[in-house]
Design an enzyme around this catalytic site. Structure first.
Site, PDB file in Angstrom:
ATOM      1  N   ASN A  83      40.836   4.013  29.304  1.00 60.53           N
ATOM      2  CA  ASN A  83      40.761   4.396  27.896  1.00 60.53           C
ATOM      3  C   ASN A  83      39.288   4.388  27.470  1.00 60.53           C
ATOM      4  OD1 ASN A  83      40.536   4.126  25.026  1.00 60.53           O
ATOM      5  ND2 ASN A  83      42.726   3.698  24.949  1.00 60.53           N
ATOM      6  N   HIS A  99      42.790   7.850  22.280  1.00 58.35           N
ATOM      7  CA  HIS A  99      43.639   7.736  21.095  1.00 58.35           C
ATOM      8  C   HIS A  99      42.939   8.495  19.973  1.00 58.35           C
ATOM      9  CE1 HIS A  99      45.968   4.819  18.194  1.00 58.35           C
ATOM     10  NE2 HIS A  99      46.191   6.091  17.934  1.00 58.35           N
ATOM     11  N   THR A 107      42.860  -2.656  16.117  1.00 61.53           N
ATOM     12  CA  THR A 107      43.387  -1.926  17.264  1.00 61.53           C
ATOM     13  C   THR A 107      44.909  -1.909  17.115  1.00 61.53           C
ATOM     14  OG1 THR A 107      43.441  -1.808  19.693  1.00 61.53           O
ATOM     15  CG2 THR A 107      43.434  -4.012  18.704  1.00 61.53           C
ATOM     16  N   THR A 108      45.593  -1.201  18.007  1.00 61.53           N
ATOM     17  CA  THR A 108      47.038  -1.075  17.886  1.00 61.53           C
ATOM     18  C   THR A 108      47.687  -2.455  17.889  1.00 61.53           C
ATOM     19  OG1 THR A 108      46.782   0.922  19.180  1.00 61.53           O
ATOM     20  CG2 THR A 108      49.027   0.149  18.823  1.00 61.53           C
ATOM     21  N   ARG A 161      26.661   5.637  14.846  1.00 62.34           N
ATOM     22  CA  ARG A 161      25.500   6.356  14.316  1.00 62.34           C
ATOM     23  C   ARG A 161      25.821   7.810  13.965  1.00 62.34           C
ATOM     24  NH1 ARG A 161      20.368   3.937  15.161  1.00 62.34           N
ATOM     25  NH2 ARG A 161      20.741   1.764  14.681  1.00 62.34           N
ATOM     26  N   HIS A 198      38.985  -1.569  26.499  1.00 54.74           N
ATOM     27  CA  HIS A 198      37.882  -2.372  25.981  1.00 54.74           C
ATOM     28  C   HIS A 198      37.145  -3.127  27.082  1.00 54.74           C
ATOM     29  CE1 HIS A 198      35.917  -5.685  23.809  1.00 54.74           C
ATOM     30  NE2 HIS A 198      35.758  -4.769  22.882  1.00 54.74           N
ATOM     31  N   HIS A 246      47.055  -2.913  27.038  1.00 50.46           N
ATOM     32  CA  HIS A 246      46.530  -3.542  25.834  1.00 50.46           C
ATOM     33  C   HIS A 246      46.046  -4.955  26.125  1.00 50.46           C
ATOM     34  CE1 HIS A 246      45.621  -4.363  21.701  1.00 50.46           C
ATOM     35  NE2 HIS A 246      45.847  -3.097  21.436  1.00 50.46           N
ATOM     36  N   GLY A 247      44.755  -5.157  25.942  1.00 45.72           N
ATOM     37  CA  GLY A 247      44.162  -6.472  26.105  1.00 45.72           C
ATOM     38  C   GLY A 247      43.985  -6.893  27.557  1.00 45.72           C
ATOM     39  N   GLU A 283      55.383   2.337  28.009  1.00 40.79           N
ATOM     40  CA  GLU A 283      54.221   1.491  28.283  1.00 40.79           C
ATOM     41  C   GLU A 283      54.475   0.155  27.600  1.00 40.79           C
ATOM     42  OE1 GLU A 283      50.305   3.175  27.612  1.00 40.79           O
ATOM     43  OE2 GLU A 283      49.466   1.185  27.226  1.00 40.79           O
ATOM     44  N   ARG A 321      38.287   7.373  13.775  1.00 44.65           N
ATOM     45  CA  ARG A 321      37.223   6.359  13.804  1.00 44.65           C
ATOM     46  C   ARG A 321      36.442   6.380  15.112  1.00 44.65           C
ATOM     47  NH1 ARG A 321      40.677   0.768  14.090  1.00 44.65           N
ATOM     48  NH2 ARG A 321      41.654   1.656  12.257  1.00 44.65           N
ATOM     49  N   HIS A 322      37.051   6.889  16.191  1.00 47.80           N
ATOM     50  CA  HIS A 322      36.268   6.993  17.438  1.00 47.80           C
ATOM     51  C   HIS A 322      36.414   8.387  18.057  1.00 47.80           C
ATOM     52  CE1 HIS A 322      40.134   5.485  18.828  1.00 47.80           C
ATOM     53  NE2 HIS A 322      39.848   4.208  18.590  1.00 47.80           N
ATOM     54  N   HIS A 329      36.227   3.494  23.215  1.00 47.24           N
ATOM     55  CA  HIS A 329      35.113   2.707  22.686  1.00 47.24           C
ATOM     56  C   HIS A 329      33.750   3.240  23.088  1.00 47.24           C
ATOM     57  CE1 HIS A 329      37.848   0.377  20.573  1.00 47.24           C
ATOM     58  NE2 HIS A 329      38.436  -0.114  21.630  1.00 47.24           N
ATOM     59  N   ARG A 347      42.892   8.897  16.593  1.00 46.94           N
ATOM     60  CA  ARG A 347      43.488   8.217  15.433  1.00 46.94           C
ATOM     61  C   ARG A 347      43.409   9.119  14.208  1.00 46.94           C
ATOM     62  NH1 ARG A 347      43.941   2.346  16.360  1.00 46.94           N
ATOM     63  NH2 ARG A 347      44.605   2.310  14.209  1.00 46.94           N
ATOM     64  N   GLU A 350      47.079   9.080  23.351  1.00 46.32           N
ATOM     65  CA  GLU A 350      47.843   8.163  22.500  1.00 46.32           C
ATOM     66  C   GLU A 350      47.916   8.785  21.113  1.00 46.32           C
ATOM     67  OE1 GLU A 350      45.884   4.424  22.544  1.00 46.32           O
ATOM     68  OE2 GLU A 350      46.179   4.139  24.675  1.00 46.32           O
TER      69      GLU A 350
HETATM   70  N1  PXP Z   1      47.529   1.193  25.657  1.00 39.76           N
HETATM   71  C1  PXP Z   1      47.703   1.503  24.354  1.00 39.76           C
HETATM   72  C2  PXP Z   1      48.984   2.153  23.945  1.00 39.76           C
HETATM   73  C3  PXP Z   1      46.701   1.269  23.399  1.00 39.76           C
HETATM   74  O1  PXP Z   1      46.897   1.586  22.105  1.00 39.76           O
HETATM   75  C4  PXP Z   1      45.478   0.701  23.839  1.00 39.76           C
HETATM   76  C5  PXP Z   1      44.370   0.487  22.848  1.00 39.76           C
HETATM   77  O2  PXP Z   1      43.912   1.719  22.407  1.00 39.76           O
HETATM   78  C6  PXP Z   1      45.335   0.415  25.198  1.00 39.76           C
HETATM   79  C7  PXP Z   1      46.380   0.639  26.079  1.00 39.76           C
HETATM   80  C8  PXP Z   1      44.069  -0.167  25.741  1.00 39.76           C
HETATM   81  O3  PXP Z   1      43.860  -1.424  25.211  1.00 39.76           O
HETATM   82  P1  PXP Z   1      42.509  -2.220  25.537  1.00 39.76           P
HETATM   83  O4  PXP Z   1      41.394  -1.433  24.902  1.00 39.76           O
HETATM   84  O5  PXP Z   1      42.734  -3.537  24.890  1.00 39.76           O
HETATM   85  O6  PXP Z   1      42.364  -2.254  27.016  1.00 39.76           O
END
Ligand code: PXP
Length: 238
Positions: free
Chosen positions: A7, A43, A100-101, A18, A214, A191-192, A151, A49-50, A10, A45, A70
């Site tokens: 992903n 994603h 974040t989500t 900027r 991230h 996620h995380g 997922e 934002r990104h 970021h 959004r 996403e």
């Molecule tokens: N999967 C989904 C559905 C998400 O929304 C996100 C965050 O955008 C991620 C995975 C990745 O999460 P992380 O940035 O915490 O690795």
């Protein structure tokens, strides 16, 4: 052996800090592919934002592995997805105030809205995955919508504050993974996830795709994206 979706949101977050042209997430996607990414995930959004619309259009043209978008369940986002046609859309809940989500999609509570989005995306030839908590009711509702994949939200596992809590969350993921396999759905997770916590999730039986953002982008600041992806890929490939 799990596959890796990187992903790159970021990278765009740094650019948007900027509102300039660098760093370009298109470069990040290419570097991630060089490091062995099996998929590129973004994603788009609603608040942009990104990732921007321009990024999605260019990624569709340039990404040579799977492109996973996403997306929130809104008519506007579904229309964009159907126009761009990424290989996969992962439907996620979206709330403007969140960092974040937060939490999985409530497929049980929003069955009709989810079914409409799933139908339109599938008619456009797009594989649909639903981002859900490891909850048997959500898995059953997802399977009833005939999606190809789900997922599993690994946030509670990733954020667990003790070893015992982490084991508890891992067991919940393992039970959910079994139900998902039994329902004949492809099993993804994310996620995380970090270099430190990813291995037990990658080792869940039947794990197909891990979406990680991230932690990889954070490491890439110091090592470069290609190395950061290669190191994560080595961990999840066993
Ligand atoms: N999967 C989904 C559905 C998400 O929304 C996100 C965050 O955008 C991620 C995975 C990745 O999460 P992380 O940035 O915490 O690795």
């Amino acid at each position: 052996m799990a596959t890796l979706g990187v992903n790159i949101d970021h990278v765009a977050t740094v650019r948007q800090a900027r509102r300039t042209i660098e760093p370009d997430p298109i470069w990040a996607a290419a570097a991630a592919e060089l490091g062995g990414a099996d998929a590129i995930t973004v994603h788009l959004r609603e608040d942009r934002r990104h990732i921007q619309d321009r990024d999605l259009d260019l990624l569709k043209q340039t990404v040579q592995v799977k492109l996973n978008l996403e997306s929130a369940i809104t008519p506007a986002m579904t229309a964009i997805a159907c126009r761009v046609k990424p290989d996969q859309v992962t439907l996620v809940p979206e709330n403007r105030a969140e960092v974040t989500t937060e939490g999985g999609l409530d497929v049980v509570g929003q069955r009709e809205a989810v079914a409409i989005a799933v139908g339109q995306l599938q008619d456009a030839g797009i594989t649909v995955s639903l981002f859900i908590d490891p909850d048997p009711d959500q898995i059953e509702a997802s399977a009833a919508l005939n999606v190809a994949a789900v997922e599993l939200h690994t946030g509670s596992y990733a954020n667990a504050s003790s070893e015992a809590a982490r084991d508890h969350e891992l067991q919940a993921l393992a039970r959910a993974a079994t139900l998902i396999r039994q329902a004949g759905l492809t099993l993804n997770a994310g996620h995380g996830l970090t270099y430190r916590n990813v291995v037990p999730v990658a080792e869940l039986e039947g794990m197909h795709e891990l979406n990680i953002g991230h932690s990889i982008v954070a490491r890439a600041i110091f090592t470069g994206m290609t190395t950061a992806v290669r190191e994560m890929k080595a961990l999840i490939s066993g």
